[in-house]
Scaffold this active site. Structure first.
Site, PDB file in Angstrom:
ATOM      1  N   GLU A  82      -1.953  30.778 -61.026  1.00  0.00           N
ATOM      2  CA  GLU A  82      -0.866  29.977 -61.577  1.00  0.00           C
ATOM      3  C   GLU A  82      -1.116  28.495 -61.273  1.00  0.00           C
ATOM      4  O   GLU A  82      -1.506  28.136 -60.166  1.00  0.00           O
ATOM      5  CB  GLU A  82       0.439  30.433 -60.925  1.00  0.00           C
ATOM      6  CG  GLU A  82       1.640  29.569 -61.145  1.00  0.00           C
ATOM      7  CD  GLU A  82       2.824  30.012 -60.294  1.00  0.00           C
ATOM      8  OE1 GLU A  82       3.937  29.510 -60.547  1.00  0.00           O
ATOM      9  OE2 GLU A  82       2.635  30.851 -59.385  1.00  0.00           O
ATOM     10  N   ASP A 127      -3.186  31.095 -42.285  1.00  0.00           N
ATOM     11  CA  ASP A 127      -3.561  29.684 -42.446  1.00  0.00           C
ATOM     12  C   ASP A 127      -2.421  28.888 -43.070  1.00  0.00           C
ATOM     13  O   ASP A 127      -2.643  28.077 -43.972  1.00  0.00           O
ATOM     14  CB  ASP A 127      -4.835  29.575 -43.290  1.00  0.00           C
ATOM     15  CG  ASP A 127      -5.541  28.224 -43.113  1.00  0.00           C
ATOM     16  OD1 ASP A 127      -5.252  27.532 -42.114  1.00  0.00           O
ATOM     17  OD2 ASP A 127      -6.369  27.867 -43.971  1.00  0.00           O
ATOM     18  N   ASP A 145      -3.686  29.936 -51.090  1.00  0.00           N
ATOM     19  CA  ASP A 145      -4.903  30.136 -50.287  1.00  0.00           C
ATOM     20  C   ASP A 145      -4.765  31.244 -49.247  1.00  0.00           C
ATOM     21  O   ASP A 145      -4.562  31.005 -48.063  1.00  0.00           O
ATOM     22  CB  ASP A 145      -5.329  28.843 -49.610  1.00  0.00           C
ATOM     23  CG  ASP A 145      -6.797  28.897 -49.167  1.00  0.00           C
ATOM     24  OD1 ASP A 145      -7.375  30.007 -49.159  1.00  0.00           O
ATOM     25  OD2 ASP A 145      -7.356  27.838 -48.837  1.00  0.00           O
TER      26      ASP A 145
END
Length: 281
Positions: A82, A127, A145
């Site tokens: 996206e 993360d 991510d």
């Protein structure tokens, strides 16, 4: 440049340790997309991108970036996601403008909602940091991510003492000790983000990545001056050394919606602490 006879690359919008992110058009469905292309072909990079694709595809939540496609182009894997028009929380911090406290609560609550969905699917992001929190023009926050995500049913998947992947300013103590990271590690990282949103800098700074990791393990975070007592208490809970002492994602969401956030603007200036490292040896 066209990929898979479908995606027309238009402009590079980001660059990371493993590759580049491009804005593109899906000419089959006629919609904008973001495509991550590997430029680092060292061992493990392709596996990380595949892991990111698998983790993202498992989670369906408005606060997690949708994964649309995964494939290979010229023997190099790519990930189609996206496209989020806007900036990142890191970009907002770099503007040097104090954020209203209500905006801080908004960012933390939405991130926690995305984490709640990920944890429900057995995925730990590992993360969470300002650069991985996309901030749309309408104020929507989306987690991006999942390249170093951990699946809770993978007992063999843990960090080694020699190589902790992540960004040192936001690494939970258990990860700094090379122990397996559960959902509470993401809450700790979100606590570090909250601390930075309140003060302009993460809770622990040092001259080296190793020094920062030591602070996460044994350092005592200081509640920022001027922070309302209830906010300070919750912040310290999120930064607890023992994962069992931290709230879960649902508790963070509830707290963000219930706490009486002062209707004021933060007076702090973002600190220039730099980016120490992405891969900590």
């Amino acid at each position: 440049m066209r990929i898979a006879d479908r995606y027309e690359l238009e402009a590079m919008v980001g660059r990371g340790g493993m590759g580049e992110v491009w804005r593109a058009t899906d000419e089959v469905l006629m919609r904008p997309v973001a495509i991550k292309l590997l430029t680092d072909h060292q061992a493990g990079a392709g596996a990380r991108l595949r892991r990111e694709a698998q983790a993202g595809a498992m989670i369906h939540n408005p606060h997690v970036v949708d994964v649309h496609d995964f494939g290979a182009y010229d023997d190099s894997p790519y990930l189609v996601m996206e496209f989020v028009a806007g900036t990142t929380v890191a970009g907002e911090l770099r503007r040097g403008r104090p954020l209203p406290i209500s905006a801080v609560a908004h960012i933390v609550a939405q991130t926690a909602e995305g984490l709640l969905a990920a944890h429900h699917e057995g995925v730990v992001h590992r993360d969470i940091k300002p650069a991985n929190l996309l901030l749309g023009r309408d104020g929507t926050v989306k987690i991006a991510d999942f390249g170093i995500a951990r699946f809770l049913d993978d007992a063999a998947d843990s960090d080694s003492a020699e190589h902790i992947v992540g960004t040192s300013f936001y690494v939970a103590p258990e990860r700094a000790r090379a122990a397996p990271a559960g959902p509470a590690a993401d809450i700790y990282s979100l606590g570090c983000v909250l601390y930075q949103l309140l003060t302009g800098a993460p809770p622990f700074l040092a001259d080296t990545p190793t020094g920062v990791l030591r602070c996460h393990v044994s350092g005592v975070p200081v509640v920022p001056s001027g922070v309302e007592a209830g906010v300070g208490r919750q912040l310290l809970r999120m930064l607890a050394k023992d994962p069992a002492d931290r709230p879960d994602a649902q508790e963070v969401i509830t707290w963000c919606h219930q706490v009486s956030w002062p209707a004021t603007t933060l007076a702090c200036e973002p600190a220039d602490f730099g980016e120490v490292t992405q891969a900590i040896a």
